[in-house]
Scaffold this motif. Structure first.
Motif, mmCIF file in Angstrom:
data_model
loop_
_atom_site.group_PDB
_atom_site.id
_atom_site.type_symbol
_atom_site.label_atom_id
_atom_site.label_comp_id
_atom_site.label_asym_id
_atom_site.label_seq_id
_atom_site.Cartn_x
_atom_site.Cartn_y
_atom_site.Cartn_z
ATOM 1 N N GLY A 27 0.831 -1.194 0.000
ATOM 2 C CA GLY A 27 0.000 0.000 0.000
ATOM 3 C C GLY A 27 0.869 1.249 0.000
ATOM 4 O O GLY A 27 1.984 1.242 0.528
ATOM 5 N N TYR A 28 0.387 2.312 -0.621
ATOM 6 C CA TYR A 28 1.149 3.554 -0.652
ATOM 7 C C TYR A 28 0.200 4.736 -0.795
ATOM 8 O O TYR A 28 -1.009 4.570 -0.990
ATOM 9 C CB TYR A 28 2.198 3.538 -1.766
ATOM 10 N N THR A 29 0.742 5.941 -0.705
ATOM 11 C CA THR A 29 -0.053 7.160 -0.739
ATOM 12 C C THR A 29 0.252 7.947 -2.003
ATOM 13 O O THR A 29 1.392 7.996 -2.458
ATOM 14 C CB THR A 29 0.239 8.035 0.494
ATOM 15 N N VAL A 30 -0.782 8.571 -2.578
ATOM 16 C CA VAL A 30 -0.613 9.367 -3.788
ATOM 17 C C VAL A 30 -1.332 10.705 -3.647
ATOM 18 O O VAL A 30 -2.267 10.850 -2.850
ATOM 19 C CB VAL A 30 -1.174 8.648 -5.035
ATOM 20 N N ALA A 31 -0.886 11.661 -4.435
ATOM 21 C CA ALA A 31 -1.686 12.854 -4.740
ATOM 22 C C ALA A 31 -2.338 12.571 -6.084
ATOM 23 O O ALA A 31 -1.674 12.095 -7.018
ATOM 24 C CB ALA A 31 -0.806 14.092 -4.805
ATOM 25 N N GLU A 85 -7.889 9.107 -14.029
ATOM 26 C CA GLU A 85 -7.245 9.736 -12.883
ATOM 27 C C GLU A 85 -5.734 9.727 -13.075
ATOM 28 O O GLU A 85 -5.173 8.755 -13.569
ATOM 29 C CB GLU A 85 -7.607 8.974 -11.608
ATOM 30 N N MET A 86 -5.077 10.835 -12.690
ATOM 31 C CA MET A 86 -3.620 10.891 -12.687
ATOM 32 C C MET A 86 -3.139 10.908 -11.252
ATOM 33 O O MET A 86 -3.721 11.573 -10.397
ATOM 34 C CB MET A 86 -3.105 12.129 -13.425
ATOM 35 N N ARG A 87 -2.048 10.165 -10.987
ATOM 36 C CA ARG A 87 -1.529 10.048 -9.622
ATOM 37 C C ARG A 87 -0.027 10.292 -9.579
ATOM 38 O O ARG A 87 0.695 9.844 -10.465
ATOM 39 C CB ARG A 87 -1.810 8.643 -9.060
ATOM 40 N N PHE A 88 0.409 10.987 -8.532
ATOM 41 C CA PHE A 88 1.829 11.099 -8.195
ATOM 42 C C PHE A 88 2.061 10.344 -6.897
ATOM 43 O O PHE A 88 1.362 10.577 -5.900
ATOM 44 C CB PHE A 88 2.232 12.560 -7.972
ATOM 45 N N TYR A 89 3.029 9.459 -6.896
ATOM 46 C CA TYR A 89 3.412 8.751 -5.674
ATOM 47 C C TYR A 89 4.014 9.731 -4.675
ATOM 48 O O TYR A 89 4.819 10.603 -5.033
ATOM 49 C CB TYR A 89 4.433 7.663 -6.025
ATOM 50 N N LEU A 90 3.604 9.610 -3.405
ATOM 51 C CA LEU A 90 4.154 10.426 -2.328
ATOM 52 C C LEU A 90 5.079 9.557 -1.485
ATOM 53 O O LEU A 90 4.660 8.512 -0.981
ATOM 54 C CB LEU A 90 3.033 11.015 -1.465
#
Length: 220
Positions: A33-37, A90-95
């Motif tokens: 699991g990870y977090t994105v903007a 949707e577009m995502r950047f990994y945080l």
């Protein structure tokens, strides 16, 4: 400048995963699991296309602005890789992982850069993906070709797709390079959710949970 000639840029963090198996033309990865903007590349109920460079650019600029200080703490964060786009637009950047919560995006950022959707902070649950690499430009036609080829390979190898019967198969696209990278050297990937391991483990993950992420982890 040397990243122009590299398949994967140096010094950029990405979502953690381990390779479960390597097959002809693809590999199976288990992502933590990870977090994105994230933000949308289309308005609600409007069609979305990877060929719409304007909408893609607006989404990218909104997410980049968030990383570079358009947040409530005015914090500048590190650029990461890859840029992810989903089959739902949707577009995502990994945080990059950290102990404290991520700052909330500012509303002004959305109004200036991307009127199609707000920047949100989301937790992406663990997932198992079949991933295939390809080079060149990411277009609707190329993604369709790559997806068909991957689905064919999975069917031949007897790998089960993690999708309810008769449902549309979702996918994600990972793009690792800056736009000035030579097309033949670009590292692009397409990922499709698959099931591996025991039945009990498979049933514990729902497709809705993994792909229609809607939770806000803005630290409120």
């Amino acid at each position: 400048a040397r990243n122009v000639f590299m398949e994967t840029p140096e010094g950029l963090a990405g979502p953690p995963y381990r390779v479960i198996s390597q097959n002809e033309g693809y590999e199976i990865r288990e992502y933590e699991g990870y977090t994105v903007a994230s933000t949308s590349m289309s308005k609600v109920d409007e069609p979305y296309s990877l060929d719409d460079l304007t909408s893609g650019g607006e989404a990218f600029n909104a997410l980049a602005a968030y990383l570079f200080g358009a947040n409530e703490e005015k914090e500048v964060m590190e650029m990461t890789t890859p840029v992810t786009t989903t089959s739902t637009g949707e577009m995502r950047f990994y945080l990059r992982e950290r102990k404290n919560s991520f700052p909330k995006p500012v509303v002004e950022n959305d109004e200036i850069f991307n009127e199609k959707g707000a920047v949100k902070i989301q937790n992406i649950p663990p997932a198992t993906l079949a991933v295939a690499k390809f080079t060149g430009f990411v277009t609707e036609g190329e993604v369709a070709r790559q997806k068909d080829a991957l689905l064919t390979s999975l069917a031949i190898d007897g790998v089960e797709i993690d999708v309810p019967h008769a449902s549309v198969v979702p996918h994600v696209i990972f793009q690792y390079n800056p736009p000035y990278t030579l097309p033949i050297l670009r590292r692009n990937e397409i990922g499709i959710p698959v099931r591996v391991g025991s039945g009990a483990e498979q049933e514990s993950r729902s497709l809705v949970e993994e792909w229609d992420v809607d939770g806000d982890d803005s630290g409120a």
